[in-house]
Design a protein around this motif. Structure first.
Motif, short mmCIF file in Angstrom:
data_model
loop_
_atom_site.label_atom_id
_atom_site.label_comp_id
_atom_site.label_asym_id
_atom_site.label_seq_id
_atom_site.Cartn_x
_atom_site.Cartn_y
_atom_site.Cartn_z
N ILE A 1 1.14 -0.78 0.20
CA ILE A 1 -0.22 0.47 -0.20
C ILE A 1 0.91 1.23 -0.40
O ILE A 1 0.65 2.32 -0.48
CB ILE A 1 -0.97 -0.03 1.35
CG1 ILE A 1 -2.17 -1.06 0.78
CG2 ILE A 1 -1.78 1.58 1.29
CD1 ILE A 1 -3.10 -1.88 2.59
N ALA A 2 2.23 1.34 0.45
CA ALA A 2 2.82 1.98 1.00
C ALA A 2 3.40 2.65 -0.57
O ALA A 2 3.20 3.97 -1.30
CB ALA A 2 3.62 2.32 2.18
N THR A 3 3.52 1.46 -1.10
CA THR A 3 4.57 1.78 -2.21
C THR A 3 3.78 1.90 -3.40
O THR A 3 3.46 3.10 -4.70
CB THR A 3 4.28 0.28 -3.17
OG1 THR A 3 5.89 -0.51 -1.91
CG2 THR A 3 5.41 -0.10 -4.14
N ALA A 4 2.66 1.99 -3.10
CA ALA A 4 1.42 2.20 -5.03
C ALA A 4 0.97 3.74 -4.36
O ALA A 4 1.03 4.28 -5.19
CB ALA A 4 -0.20 1.27 -4.46
N GLN A 5 2.00 3.79 -2.80
CA GLN A 5 1.10 5.52 -2.63
C GLN A 5 2.04 6.49 -3.15
O GLN A 5 1.83 7.61 -4.61
CB GLN A 5 1.03 5.92 -1.11
CG GLN A 5 -0.27 5.56 -0.44
CD GLN A 5 -1.04 6.33 0.90
OE1 GLN A 5 -0.20 5.72 1.66
NE2 GLN A 5 -1.45 7.03 1.08
N GLU A 6 3.42 5.89 -3.56
CA GLU A 6 4.95 6.34 -3.90
C GLU A 6 4.45 6.77 -4.91
O GLU A 6 5.37 7.21 -5.41
CB GLU A 6 5.96 5.44 -3.61
CG GLU A 6 7.63 5.83 -3.45
CD GLU A 6 8.24 4.23 -2.93
OE1 GLU A 6 9.26 4.88 -3.64
OE2 GLU A 6 7.54 4.20 -2.05
N LEU A 7 3.90 5.38 -5.67
CA LEU A 7 3.92 5.38 -7.66
C LEU A 7 2.57 6.46 -7.90
O LEU A 7 2.59 6.15 -9.17
CB LEU A 7 3.75 4.01 -7.88
CG LEU A 7 5.42 2.96 -7.65
CD1 LEU A 7 4.59 1.32 -8.04
CD2 LEU A 7 6.07 3.63 -8.42
N GLY A 8 2.04 7.00 -6.85
CA GLY A 8 1.08 7.77 -6.92
C GLY A 8 -0.31 7.29 -7.39
O GLY A 8 -1.03 7.56 -8.38
N VAL A 9 -0.30 5.84 -7.36
CA VAL A 9 -1.45 5.33 -7.50
C VAL A 9 -2.68 6.06 -6.28
O VAL A 9 -2.59 6.44 -5.30
CB VAL A 9 -1.41 3.53 -6.58
CG1 VAL A 9 -3.25 3.33 -6.81
CG2 VAL A 9 -0.82 2.78 -7.79
#
Lengths: 82, 156
Positions: free
Chosen positions: B103-111
């Motif tokens: 979830i944190a990675t998704a946010q980092e990628l702009g999801v």
């Protein structure tokens, strides 16, 4: 990421060893965003799924997969940014 | 309407761990493909976006009961939590990122993570009960507009 020079072209190396799906592709994307079009990115992965994931991703996103090395438990990809 | 941007929408309906995992694996992969990814987090799919310390309050026993159903456990072979722990342990051994990290990675990628307003109302949740960096809460019509513009739509 480390940096070296191969035949005059800047090559970045991303060591994605030990990462599982989908992280090798996620990290590859982040690495390729940081280099210029035409530059080379070398990706090292230990995830067997990368053998199919990286070619599929490269084709779909307009990058060229120049080389794939399958060493059994370690896979190396050379990608030219499109 | 074609602006050259490829879009994917994932309707995140389940909060079961073995469904949250593919929700965020596919979201991060879509982002890696350069897609604009929107996740519409509705019903139990909203639970992973709660701050860990927040408990579902609800208005009555029924909405309270929703809070303990379908939440952060696997859908099959759970065995009172043992199955979920086993899956987490196996995943860790194989270096698979836990759902929270994805979830944190998704946010980092702009999801774009969009909570469902109706679900928030049902569960008695406010924006302050949810993690930072989310989109404005949406309804089904806004989710539909996203789906209409997406070449990939998933309901998980």
């Amino acid at each position: 990421m480390s940096e070296d020079t191969r035949d005059g072209t800047v090559t970045q190396t991303l060591d994605a060893s030990g990462l599982a799906c989908p992280m090798p592709i996620v990290r590859t994307r982040q690495a390729i965003d940081k280099i210029a079009s035409g530059d080379l990115l070398e990706v090292i992965s230990t995830d067997r799924g990368s053998l199919r994931d990286i070619p599929a991703w490269a084709e779909s996103t307009g990058h060229t997969l120049l080389e794939v090395d399958d060493a059994g438990d370690r896979f190396t990809f050379l990608i030219q940014k499109g | 309407m074609d602006d050259g941007i490829e879009r994917m929408t994932i309707i995140c309906w389940s909060g079961e761990m073995d469904k949250v995992w593919p929700q965020y694996i596919l979201a991060t992969t879509g982002a890696a493909y350069g897609m604009e990814v929107t996740m519409f987090c509705t019903f139990w799919g909203l639970f992973p976006l709660k701050r860990p310390e927040v408990k579902i309050t609800g208005d009555n026993w029924m909405t309270k009961a929703m809070g303990v159903m379908n939440n952060q456990r696997i859908s099959h072979l759970n065995f009172g939590g043992v199955g979920t722990k086993m899956l987490r342990t196996i995943a860790k051994k194989h270096k698979v990122e836990p759902p929270e990290a994805l979830i944190a990675t998704a946010q980092e990628l702009g999801v774009r993570l969009a909570p469902c307003q109706m679900t928030m109302d049902l569960m008695g949740l406010t924006r302050d009960d949810l993690i930072d960096g989310l989109e404005e809460p949406l309804g089904a019509a806004a989710a539909m507009a996203n789906m209409q513009r997406s070449s990939i739509n998933l309901f998980i």
